[in-house]
Enzyme design. Sequence first.
Site, PDB file in Angstrom:
ATOM      1  CG  ASP A  32      -1.691   1.005   1.322  1.00 18.09           C
ATOM      2  OD1 ASP A  32      -1.747   2.045   0.783  1.00 18.09           O
ATOM      3  OD2 ASP A  32      -2.814   0.934   2.139  1.00 18.09           O
ATOM      4  CD  GLU A  82      26.669   7.970   5.229  1.00 14.82           C
ATOM      5  OE1 GLU A  82      26.967   6.504   5.398  1.00 14.82           O
ATOM      6  OE2 GLU A  82      25.723   8.549   5.916  1.00 14.82           O
ATOM      7  CB  CYS A 114      23.630  10.682   9.041  1.00 17.27           C
ATOM      8  SG  CYS A 114      23.067   9.431   7.728  1.00 17.27           S
ATOM      9  CE1 TYR A 146      20.029   1.832   4.113  1.00 18.57           C
ATOM     10  CE2 TYR A 146      19.019   3.824   2.831  1.00 18.57           C
ATOM     11  CZ  TYR A 146      19.543   3.190   3.992  1.00 18.57           C
ATOM     12  OH  TYR A 146      19.613   3.939   5.138  1.00 18.57           O
ATOM     13  CB  THR A 155      14.754   5.055   3.942  1.00 18.68           C
ATOM     14  OG1 THR A 155      15.727   3.723   3.746  1.00 18.68           O
ATOM     15  CG2 THR A 155      13.330   4.772   4.562  1.00 18.68           C
ATOM     16  CB  SER A 204      19.300   1.735  12.124  1.00 19.75           C
ATOM     17  OG  SER A 204      18.055   1.846  11.551  1.00 19.75           O
ATOM     18  CG  HIS A 236      19.802  12.153  10.575  1.00 17.82           C
ATOM     19  ND1 HIS A 236      20.079  12.451   9.290  1.00 17.82           N
ATOM     20  CD2 HIS A 236      19.914  10.801  10.632  1.00 17.82           C
ATOM     21  CE1 HIS A 236      20.148  11.362   8.578  1.00 17.82           C
ATOM     22  NE2 HIS A 236      20.038  10.359   9.361  1.00 17.82           N
ATOM     23  CE  LYS A 245       9.138   4.761  13.852  1.00 18.60           C
ATOM     24  NZ  LYS A 245       8.325   3.978  14.532  1.00 18.60           N
ATOM     25  CG  ASN A 279      18.804   9.587   4.799  1.00 17.75           C
ATOM     26  OD1 ASN A 279      19.375  10.314   5.138  1.00 17.75           O
ATOM     27  ND2 ASN A 279      19.161   8.250   5.475  1.00 17.75           N
ATOM     28  CB  SER A 311      24.438   4.398  11.302  1.00 20.47           C
ATOM     29  OG  SER A 311      23.133   4.819  11.207  1.00 20.47           O
TER      30      SER A 311
HETATM   31  P1  HMG Z   1       9.720  -1.843   7.245  1.00 14.45           P
HETATM   32  O1  HMG Z   1      10.071  -3.236   7.918  1.00 14.45           O
HETATM   33  O2  HMG Z   1       9.689  -1.843   5.805  1.00 14.45           O
HETATM   34  O3  HMG Z   1       8.598  -0.903   7.724  1.00 14.45           O
HETATM   35  O4  HMG Z   1      11.004  -0.982   7.884  1.00 14.45           O
HETATM   36  P2  HMG Z   1       7.563  -1.305   9.047  1.00 14.45           P
HETATM   37  O5  HMG Z   1       6.821  -2.433   8.787  1.00 14.45           O
HETATM   38  O6  HMG Z   1       8.147  -1.080  10.189  1.00 14.45           O
HETATM   39  O7  HMG Z   1       6.539  -0.091   8.699  1.00 14.45           O
HETATM   40  C1  HMG Z   1       6.869   1.154   8.722  1.00 14.45           C
HETATM   41  C2  HMG Z   1       5.723   2.128   9.454  1.00 14.45           C
HETATM   42  O8  HMG Z   1       4.890   2.051   8.442  1.00 14.45           O
HETATM   43  C3  HMG Z   1       5.180   1.438  10.717  1.00 14.45           C
HETATM   44  O9  HMG Z   1       4.789   2.591  11.412  1.00 14.45           O
HETATM   45  C4  HMG Z   1       3.914   0.786  10.134  1.00 14.45           C
HETATM   46  O10 HMG Z   1       2.881   0.637  11.065  1.00 14.45           O
HETATM   47  C5  HMG Z   1       3.578   1.739   8.962  1.00 14.45           C
HETATM   48  P3  HMG Z   1       5.637   2.498  13.074  1.00 14.45           P
HETATM   49  O11 HMG Z   1       5.086   1.384  13.632  1.00 14.45           O
HETATM   50  O12 HMG Z   1       7.001   2.729  12.505  1.00 14.45           O
HETATM   51  O13 HMG Z   1       4.904   3.951  13.530  1.00 14.45           O
HETATM   52  N1  HMG Z   1       2.628   1.318   7.898  1.00 14.45           N
HETATM   53  C6  HMG Z   1       1.527   1.852   7.321  1.00 14.45           C
HETATM   54  N2  HMG Z   1       1.095   3.048   7.717  1.00 14.45           N
HETATM   55  C7  HMG Z   1       0.038   3.491   6.959  1.00 14.45           C
HETATM   56  N3  HMG Z   1      -0.369   2.612   5.961  1.00 14.45           N
HETATM   57  C8  HMG Z   1      -0.122   1.603   5.616  1.00 14.45           C
HETATM   58  C9  HMG Z   1       1.296   1.204   6.483  1.00 14.45           C
HETATM   59  N4  HMG Z   1       1.693  -0.021   6.431  1.00 14.45           N
HETATM   60  C10 HMG Z   1       2.758  -0.224   7.236  1.00 14.45           C
HETATM   61  N5  HMG Z   1      -0.731   0.856   4.829  1.00 14.45           N
HETATM   62  C11 HMG Z   1      12.741   0.854   8.124  1.00 14.45           C
HETATM   63  C12 HMG Z   1      11.099   0.439   7.927  1.00 14.45           C
HETATM   64  C13 HMG Z   1      12.742   2.245   8.465  1.00 14.45           C
HETATM   65  C14 HMG Z   1      13.177   0.148   9.370  1.00 14.45           C
HETATM   66  C15 HMG Z   1      13.158   0.674   6.880  1.00 14.45           C
HETATM   67  O14 HMG Z   1      12.690   1.346   5.833  1.00 14.45           O
HETATM   68  C16 HMG Z   1      14.909   0.638   6.876  1.00 14.45           C
HETATM   69  O15 HMG Z   1      15.528  -0.195   7.137  1.00 14.45           O
HETATM   70  N6  HMG Z   1      15.377   1.895   6.266  1.00 14.45           N
HETATM   71  C17 HMG Z   1      16.843   2.183   6.756  1.00 14.45           C
HETATM   72  C18 HMG Z   1      17.396   2.377   7.965  1.00 14.45           C
HETATM   73  C19 HMG Z   1      16.896   3.663   8.567  1.00 14.45           C
HETATM   74  O16 HMG Z   1      16.405   4.656   7.739  1.00 14.45           O
HETATM   75  N7  HMG Z   1      16.977   3.725   9.904  1.00 14.45           N
HETATM   76  C20 HMG Z   1      16.788   4.945  10.547  1.00 14.45           C
HETATM   77  C21 HMG Z   1      17.596   4.992  11.981  1.00 14.45           C
HETATM   78  S1  HMG Z   1      19.482   5.034  11.256  1.00 14.45           S
HETATM   79  C22 HMG Z   1      19.651   6.635  10.916  1.00 14.45           C
HETATM   80  O17 HMG Z   1      18.805   7.641  10.733  1.00 14.45           O
HETATM   81  C23 HMG Z   1      21.200   6.682  10.102  1.00 14.45           C
HETATM   82  C24 HMG Z   1      21.246   6.604   8.738  1.00 14.45           C
HETATM   83  O18 HMG Z   1      20.514   8.033   8.133  1.00 14.45           O
HETATM   84  C25 HMG Z   1      22.480   6.431   7.950  1.00 14.45           C
HETATM   85  C26 HMG Z   1      23.545   6.995   8.392  1.00 14.45           C
HETATM   86  O19 HMG Z   1      23.829   7.478   9.743  1.00 14.45           O
HETATM   87  O20 HMG Z   1      24.398   7.205   7.806  1.00 14.45           O
HETATM   88  C27 HMG Z   1      20.232   5.724   8.072  1.00 14.45           C
END
Ligand code: HMG
Length: 390
Positions: A32, A82, A114, A146, A155, A204, A236, A245, A279, A311
């Site tokens: 969705d 990075e 980041c 990614y 992302t 993360s 960030h 969050k 991002n 990270s």
């Molecule tokens: P995921 O498993 O695909 O998603 O991973 P999910 O199943 O957790 O769903 C995400 C959200 O969407 C959830 O909400 C669901 O409920 C909602 P939450 O529980 O989190 O509030 N959802 C919906 N909402 C509305 N309608 C729908 C629906 N379906 C689901 N139909 C994840 C998500 C972010 C983990 C993934 O995208 C990922 O691995 N991303 C990359 C890592 C990342 O961004 N980490 C962030 C922290 S680390 C950081 O910021 C450093 C970084 O920038 C790197 C650096 O420092 O260099 C990454």
Amino acid sequence: MTTTPVGIHDLSFATTHYALDHAVLAQRLGVDRDKFYLGIGQEKMSVAAADEDIVTIAAAAAKPILERHGTDNIRTVLLATETGVDQSKAAALYLHSLIGLPNAARVVELKQACYGGTAGLQFAAGLIARDPSQRVLVIAADIAKYELDTPGEPTQGAAAVAMLVTADPAILALDPVSGLYSADIMDFWRPNYRTEAIVDGKTSVNAYQKAAQEAWTDYRRQGGRELGEFAAFCYHQPFTKMAYKAHRHLLESQGHTADTDAIEAAIGATTTYNRTVGNSYTASLYLGLASLLDHGDDLTGKALAMISYGSGSVAEFFSGTVQSGYREHLRTEANLAAISSRELLGYERYRELHEATSPSDGAYHAMVEETRRPYRLAAVSGHKRIYESR
Ligand code: HMG
């Protein structure tokens, strides 16, 4: 130590020629689209053309700053990324020649995921405190990538933010106090032989929240402001929902009630650009700041909280005061144009761009002309990157 205020005098951002709508990705992945639009708070992500990289977007971000302020007394150029283009030579050196910076300058690339842009900003502030006549150009530029068909894919994104850091800044004067937190963890990393990051997504998200909270604790220990003093919180944003969050987590950890309207008032205006750019790693926090300044109410004299996370991991909680007359120095129209002028990709072309590899055989390879941005990668020849102005 001087008491002259030091901070951001000008701020400009650039992004790529292309963008992908998350509805296209959702269709491909069979989910969705509201999982992306609402669940992670992302609607589009910027995608680099074959003749773009972090040097071309960094140069495009820095160019308007030099046009407005000239190059006098810019004796340091710090480029945080990075997603660099060379293991040895600083990407900032390509940019230095592309945009015509003086030879009498130290030119360096910085890296810590980041967090690197914040390292650049803080190092710049230290140099200016030592000699307030100097100005430092800090650029944060990244292309987040990614693997296809993984949870990280929605992302991705790309942008560069350039900041002129000076004494008596026109936009944001930084408070001298900062809260710091570093811990060696494996939440997200990219070994030298990979073009795509490896991530443990859930780890993360938790690591980010813990690090932000610990940096806040240190900020208070160092004599920083109280939570209630801030007009807005700039986080960030790997995806915009992350800012919400993290803020909720911070408030609850301090025993505050996390009221949804209050969180929206504190965060909402910081997310407008990131929601459509995705991002941009080192640039993301500063894109959030640009979004807040361009879209928020009058912030004159107000305190802003800045929360940086990279990270691996390093976090910093710092703050600053918005300066009187700051609105005259903003680049809102140009920022909006950088976003609205992107060409939307279909899925097949997005995939081709994602899978394309850099020429590595040492032969001459001309890059097909795609981008309409001010700088492009024209060719790779003899393992050298050849850039040109358009
Ligand atoms: P995921 O498993 O695909 O998603 O991973 P999910 O199943 O957790 O769903 C995400 C959200 O969407 C959830 O909400 C669901 O409920 C909602 P939450 O529980 O989190 O509030 N959802 C919906 N909402 C509305 N309608 C729908 C629906 N379906 C689901 N139909 C994840 C998500 C972010 C983990 C993934 O995208 C990922 O691995 N991303 C990359 C890592 C990342 O961004 N980490 C962030 C922290 S680390 C950081 O910021 C450093 C970084 O920038 C790197 C650096 O420092 O260099 C990454």
